[in-house]
Structure formats: C-alpha cells, structure tokens
Scaffold this motif. Structure first.
Motif, short mmCIF file in Angstrom:
data_model
loop_
_atom_site.label_atom_id
_atom_site.label_comp_id
_atom_site.label_asym_id
_atom_site.label_seq_id
_atom_site.Cartn_x
_atom_site.Cartn_y
_atom_site.Cartn_z
N PRO A 47 0.84 -1.21 0.00
CA PRO A 47 0.00 0.00 0.00
C PRO A 47 0.87 1.25 0.00
N PRO A 48 0.32 2.38 -0.43
CA PRO A 48 1.11 3.62 -0.50
C PRO A 48 1.41 4.18 0.89
N ALA A 49 2.26 5.20 0.91
CA ALA A 49 2.64 5.83 2.17
C ALA A 49 2.29 7.31 2.10
N PRO A 50 1.03 7.68 2.38
CA PRO A 50 0.64 9.10 2.33
C PRO A 50 1.33 9.89 3.44
N GLN A 51 1.90 11.03 3.07
CA GLN A 51 2.61 11.91 4.01
C GLN A 51 3.73 11.17 4.74
N GLY A 52 4.31 10.19 4.04
CA GLY A 52 5.43 9.45 4.61
C GLY A 52 5.05 8.39 5.62
N LYS A 53 3.76 8.18 5.86
CA LYS A 53 3.32 7.18 6.83
C LYS A 53 2.85 5.93 6.09
N ARG A 54 3.57 4.85 6.29
CA ARG A 54 3.23 3.59 5.63
C ARG A 54 1.95 3.01 6.23
N ILE A 55 1.00 2.64 5.36
CA ILE A 55 -0.24 2.00 5.81
C ILE A 55 0.05 0.52 6.03
N LYS A 56 -0.26 0.04 7.21
CA LYS A 56 -0.01 -1.37 7.55
C LYS A 56 -1.33 -2.14 7.57
N LEU A 57 -1.44 -3.15 6.71
CA LEU A 57 -2.59 -4.04 6.68
C LEU A 57 -2.22 -5.30 7.46
N ARG A 58 -2.83 -5.47 8.66
CA ARG A 58 -2.37 -6.50 9.58
C ARG A 58 -3.18 -7.80 9.51
N TYR A 59 -4.49 -7.68 9.28
CA TYR A 59 -5.34 -8.85 9.49
C TYR A 59 -6.59 -8.72 8.63
N MET A 60 -7.12 -9.85 8.16
CA MET A 60 -8.30 -9.82 7.30
C MET A 60 -9.22 -10.99 7.63
N THR A 61 -10.50 -10.73 7.60
CA THR A 61 -11.48 -11.80 7.86
C THR A 61 -12.74 -11.50 7.07
N GLN A 62 -13.54 -12.55 6.83
CA GLN A 62 -14.83 -12.35 6.15
C GLN A 62 -15.91 -12.15 7.21
N ALA A 63 -16.58 -11.01 7.15
CA ALA A 63 -17.58 -10.66 8.16
C ALA A 63 -18.97 -11.18 7.81
N LYS A 64 -19.28 -11.32 6.51
CA LYS A 64 -20.63 -11.70 6.11
C LYS A 64 -20.61 -12.32 4.71
N THR A 65 -21.75 -12.92 4.36
CA THR A 65 -22.00 -13.37 2.99
C THR A 65 -23.27 -12.67 2.50
N ARG A 66 -23.65 -12.97 1.26
CA ARG A 66 -24.91 -12.47 0.69
C ARG A 66 -25.01 -10.95 0.68
N PRO A 67 -24.14 -10.19 0.04
CA PRO A 67 -22.95 -10.59 -0.71
C PRO A 67 -21.74 -10.73 0.21
N PRO A 68 -20.64 -11.31 -0.30
CA PRO A 68 -19.44 -11.45 0.54
C PRO A 68 -18.90 -10.11 1.00
N GLY A 69 -18.68 -9.99 2.32
CA GLY A 69 -18.15 -8.76 2.89
C GLY A 69 -16.91 -9.07 3.72
N PHE A 70 -15.83 -8.30 3.52
CA PHE A 70 -14.55 -8.56 4.18
C PHE A 70 -14.11 -7.33 4.98
N VAL A 71 -13.44 -7.59 6.10
CA VAL A 71 -12.93 -6.52 6.95
C VAL A 71 -11.41 -6.66 7.04
N VAL A 72 -10.71 -5.55 6.81
CA VAL A 72 -9.24 -5.52 6.92
C VAL A 72 -8.88 -4.58 8.07
N MET A 73 -8.15 -5.11 9.06
CA MET A 73 -7.66 -4.28 10.17
C MET A 73 -6.36 -3.62 9.73
N CYS A 74 -6.33 -2.30 9.80
CA CYS A 74 -5.17 -1.59 9.28
C CYS A 74 -4.96 -0.29 10.04
#
Length: 483
Positions: free
Chosen positions: A394-421
């Motif tokens: 991911p990009p680093a806006p204003q010099g701050k690197r975005i860290k994507l730490r964890y991902m899980t599927q929260a729901k279906t119908r339709p598929p919904g995903f949550v990324v902790m960052c």
C-alpha cells in the motif's frame, strides 16, 4: 391446500383495495383511474381465523378479441376457473350496470361458488345500489367498504362455511403416508426449499420480454404479454419448481429513464419493481439483443449491484439474430467495458419466445447464487493478503506507511470482508479495487458484489502522555536535597 378466493368485477370497483386489506399489505397498486391491475396477483389472505389464498384480477371488459382488454379478460376468466370461490364485486354507488349483468351471467355458468359484494357501501348514497344488486340473482349482497374495512364480518360469515367445506374435502383427498424430511445440509450454500425458495427478480426496460420469459419458465400463460410496451404494472411474484429448484420469480414493470416517467401510476410501478430488487437474492437483468446495454440498462444493472444482489445478464430475442458469433463477441466486449463492477458475471443468450437457452439461464442463476453465498476461511484470507502486500504494498501518504495486519470475512450475501489496518481513511480507492479484483480472481467469485471495509487499529503507545515514574531511591535523594 387452502381455499382460493378470486376477486372479480368491472374496472375500478375496488378489487385491489380489498386484496390489500385481506393480505394485510399494500401489495397491489391502487389508483383512482380504472384498469390499473392487469396481471393476476396472489397473496396469503387472512380474515379472523380463516386462512386462504386470495387472487386479485384485472377488471372484466366486454372484449373477446386479441386486444389488450381481450387478453386481460381471458386471464381473469382463467382465474375464475382455477379459484374455489369467486367474490364478484360491484360499485354500490354506481349501481348495477349492463356490464355487471353480463358478467354475473358468466359467473353463474363458470364458477361453482359465487359471493356478491357491493363495495363502496359506506353512507346512504350506496343504499339504492345495494338494493339493485339483488336483481343479479347471486344471493344477498355483502355490503362492503374495502377502503374503510367495513362489512368484513359479513364477508367472514359467508366464507366460513365454504372454508370448512374445502377443508373437509382436502382432508379426504390428502395421502395418509408420513414423509420425513431430513433438513441437515452439509453444503455451505443454503439450498432453496419449498418453504424458502430462491428469490429471483427479472428486471429490464419496457418490452424486453420479461413476462414472456417467466411464462415460458413456469410453463403456463400466467402473465399478460403482448407487443405493447409497459403492459406489466405490478411486481408479480410466482412460485415454481424450475428443473428441481424451488423458486419465487418476480416479474417487474419496465423501467424507463427517470425524466420520461411523469405519470403517478408509472412511478408507483417503478418503485414496486425497485422493492422487488431489494427483496430478491438473484437479479436477472434482461436486455433486448437489438439494442443492448443502453444507458437505462446500465443503470438497472448498477442498481442491482449497489443493492448487493447476485446479478445475471440475459440477452433476449436471440432467435432473430443473424450473425450470432459476431454479436456475442460484441456483447462480451461491451459488458466488460461498460459494467466493470460486475466483471465475470454470467452473460446468457436466451429466447423467451421459443424457450431456447433457458437451461443455461437456470445454471447461471444457481452459479451466481452459490458465489453470492461463498465463505472464505480466515487462514486462507490472511495467507492471500500477505502475498498481495508483497506483490504491491500500500502507498505511504505523508510518509506514513499504511499497515494491513489482518483480514477476515464478516458476512455473505454478498461477501463482505474486513481488513484491520492503520490509517483506514488514507487507503486510496484504487488500492481497494486492487484487493477486490484479487479476491474475485483468486477465490473464484466472479460477478458478485464484494464489500471491503477498512477498519482502524489503535497502534499508539499506551504510555504516551503519562509521566514516567521516578525510582524510589532517586525520589528520596531529591526530597532530601529540597529539605
């Protein structure tokens, strides 16, 4: 099997108003102008302790040709033949008309049980019309006001003995075998059952062939069809078993551009169709092969995607195409270019008139439904996320690197995903699309809407802002110096 009650009568006598009152919902469109209802609409009726199926019909017209009124009359006569009881409604304020007398004669010949109702019977202005109704020879009229709910007790008194009669008849005809249904299902995707059928809405522009397609699927002419555009007004739901799959299929009114929709009735029809899309699980967007992917088609498909429904694109009137291969290639290119948000959704060519391609449409609906219900294990998601981050951080806006730490599927119908960052508000939309496209490709989820949510994770120092504790020895030493 419950008793079936068909409400019949001239246009604008209040049939749809009574239908809505009996089912307890505003299902049928109601307006002051005559001839609003055109198709047969069924619903579960309730009157005190009575339970029955009620059918709202088009107004009976004195037409027997192939005109729109003639086709509507034949459809209403079909409802009379399939119903156990017919409720013949007249307008008590207008009185008995020659048309009422003609249809009363028809009902005496075609229906086994006929009840007569004088609607709009509130007030003294209806007294003369109620007295005239005795001349129809259908017994004592039930004085009703469907708008205000008056006279329903009298209707109940007339229906109760008939309901008991049909209940005894059905009990005698019912088989005596016990059927045990095993409801355990090891599949992750919930399978449609008779109790919970698959909800499918067919939408599109006027005259795309929606009603003709559904008639071919259910194997009978239940919906009014013809060359005129905009025949369908109500969103009609029909239950069927299509190749072993229990379904409830919604036929909707054709949706024109908002600027062209001026009449109140058409606005009601369009809003009824939009409500059907919201309640559906799979939406079939039906296009005309001669003029596919017009601006309104794109809006309708985008609406279904924004509502989170599984989408299938069906190209109708394929039987009149000459160069099918070239046309199909052109359609696929247009689809990928104009609807990137539905990339990979099924594109099926059909002919509602001949029934060709309906088996492919059935398979496409089931595949879209399966993808819509797909669930991905958390461990597989996080392994995938690690690979995606290595490939394109991911990009680093204003010099701050975005860290994507964890991902899980929260729901279906339709598929919904949550990324902790970290810094979820700074993740650009382009990176969200990169992840969504990767999910589609790597976990085989083509076409279905995917929802991706970035959620912040507090990674700040919990001790930041707190005073550092002074060691005890040093504290004694400083206190002695101060003394």
């Amino acid at each position: 099997m419950t008793m079936t009650l068909a409400i019949v009568g001239r246009p604008n006598v209040g049939k749809s108003t009574l239908f809505n009152r009996l089912v307890g919902k505003r299902l049928a469109l109601v307006d002051d102008q005559p001839g609003v209802t055109r198709d047969l609409r069924e619903g579960p009726g309730r009157l005190a302790d009575l339970r029955f199926t009620v059918i709202d019909t088009a107004g009976l017209e004195e037409a027997n040709d192939d005109s729109l009124q003639g086709r509507m009359r034949r459809l209403t006569e079909r409802a009379v033949d399939m119903a156990d009881v017919c409720l013949f409604m007249i307008d008590a304020r207008t009185g008995v008309t020659p048309t009422d007398e003609v249809f009363a004669e028809i009902l005496r010949k075609r229906a086994d049980h006929v009840l007569l109702a004088a609607n709009k019977g509130e007030g003294s202005a209806a007294d003369a019309g109620v007295l005239e109704a005795f001349a129809l020879g259908l017994g004592e009229p039930i004085r009703l006001s469907a708008e205000h709910g008056e006279g329903l007790n009298d209707l109940y008194a007339q229906l109760q003995p008939l309901a008991d009669l049909f209940e005894e008849k059905n009990a005698q005809e019912a088989p005596e075998t016990d059927v045990i249904v095993d409801e355990e299902d090891t599949d992750e995707t919930p399978q449609p059952t008779a109790a919970k059928p698959l909800q499918v809405a067919v939408v599109g522009r006027p005259n795309a062939g929606k009603s003709t397609l559904i008639n071919h699927i259910i194997g009978e002419d239940r919906l009014l069809t013809g060359p005129e555009a905009g025949i369908t007004r109500d969103a009609i739901s029909l239950r069927t078993d299509w190749d072993g799959t229990p379904m409830r299929i919604f036929d909707t009114a054709g949706m024109r551009k908002r600027a062209k929709v001026q009449e109140k009735l058409e606005k009601l029809s369009v809003s009824d169709g939009l409500r059907a899309v919201k309640f559906a699980e799979v939406v079939v967007v039906l296009l005309d092969a001669a003029i596919p992917f017009e601006q309104q088609d794109l809006r309708i498909a985008d609406l279904a995607e924004r509502e989170g429904r599984a989408v299938v694109i069906a190209i109708n009137k394929w039987d009149i195409e000459d160069d099918k291969q070239a046309k199909l290639k052109e359609l696929k290119e247009s689809f990928e270019r104009l609807l990137p948000q539905l990339k990979g959704a099924p594109l099926v060519t059909v002919s509602a008139k001949t029934g060709r391609g309906l088996d492919r449409l059935h398979g496409a609906i089931l595949r879209a439904y399966d993808v819509w219900n797909r669930r991905v294990p958390t461990a597989a998601l996080n392994r995938w996320l690690t690979g995606m981050l290595e490939q394109h951080p991911p990009p680093a806006p204003q010099g701050k690197r975005i860290k994507l730490r964890y991902m899980t599927q929260a729901k279906t119908r339709p598929p919904g995903f949550v990324v902790m960052c970290s810094h979820p508000d700074k993740v650009p939309e382009s990176y969200n699309r990169y992840l969504v496209n990767g999910l589609r490709l790597d976990f085989d989820m083509p076409g279905t809407p995917i929802r991706l949510f970035m959620r912040g994770q507090n990674d700040a120092n919990p001790y930041k802002g707190r005073k550092k504790p002074v060691p005890s020895k040093l504290r004694k030493h400083t206190e002695g110096r101060r003394g």
